[in-house]
Design a protein around this motif. Structure first.
Motif: not given
Length: 244
Positions: A101-105, A124-127, A134-135, A168-169
């Motif tokens: 689930r895309l999140q920004t904070f 989020w996410p980071v993987q 397109t995030a 990104m990890v």
């Protein structure tokens, strides 16, 4: 008005409703309804297929058929209404897989916690496998790509490297290398990345990570400033160098 164009097709038999495809659609055209992914309205789907590679079941394809014409203004209005319903998420996904689930904070300010505890994470996410090209947080970003062992080995990862960057990890040893190349190619083509920092470990398998990123950049026809930083197993910086 209906026109003949490309649009996403979802195979109900293959779809298991995991929701991984949902955040990969920047237009918010896909939702999980009654346990299956659905195109909520044809006018929201641009048919470019950014979601295809994200589906672990291969349930998504692009077909050419009569469909409602893509309406960019309708997409903007739709996303704006969704943001009002659930603020704080660029593309809110009520039924999507939580890990995707895309999140920004807003990262916490050091004054709110001790300096050692302050998190610089802004999304989020980071993987790598879960971040869609397109995030929204990738647009015009300074990109930090880290081997997933680095934050464990390097004690000041947030303070020294993460602040102000989209991260990104992943692990080139255990993940799909070609999938990584394809993902970074799509990112460099569409996200207007400003700079890239690659953090990898001193172990041999990690040396593939900057090569993967460079290959994606090359396939995308882009030239973006890139720095590689190599971390030792004891958490020391062994090398910092800018790529040619």
């Amino acid at each position: 008005m209906n026109v003949k164009r490309k649009i996403i097709r979802i195979d109900d038999e293959l779809c298991d409703g995991c929701g991984v495809c949902v955040p990969s659609c920047a237009e918010g055209a896909i939702e999980v309804v009654d346990g299956k992914a659905r195109v909520v309205a044809e006018k929201y789907c641009d048919g470019l297929g950014a979601c295809l590679r994200e589906c672990p079941k291969g349930a998504l394809t692009v077909e050419e058929r009569e469909a409602e014409e893509f309406d960019e203004k309708a997409v903007e209005d739709y996303l704006a209404s969704r943001e009002k319903e659930e603020p704080g998420h660029d593309i809110p996904m009520a039924q999507a897989c939580p890990s995707a689930r895309l999140q920004t904070f807003v990262p916490k300010h050091p004054a709110e916690e001790t300096a050692a505890q302050a998190s610089a994470l802004s999304h989020w996410p980071v993987q790598i496998n879960l971040v869609p090209p397109t995030a929204p947080f990738l647009k015009g970003a300074d990109l930090l790509i880290a081997a997933d062992c680095v934050p464990v080995a390097y004690p000041n990862f947030h303070r020294d490297f993460l602040k102000g960057k989209a991260v990104m990890v992943g692990c080139p040893k255990f993940d799909d290398v070609q999938g990584y190349v394809d993902k970074f190619t799509d990112i460099f083509r569409s996200a207007n990345i400003k700079s890239v920092t690659v953090l990898d470990m001193e172990v041999p398998c990690c040396s593939a990570l900057p090569k993967i990123v460079k290959r994606g950049m090359e396939l995308a026809g882009k030239s973006v400033p890139l720095e590689e930083v190599v971390i030792s197993a004891r958490g020391e910086i062994l090398k910092r160098e800018e790529a040619a």
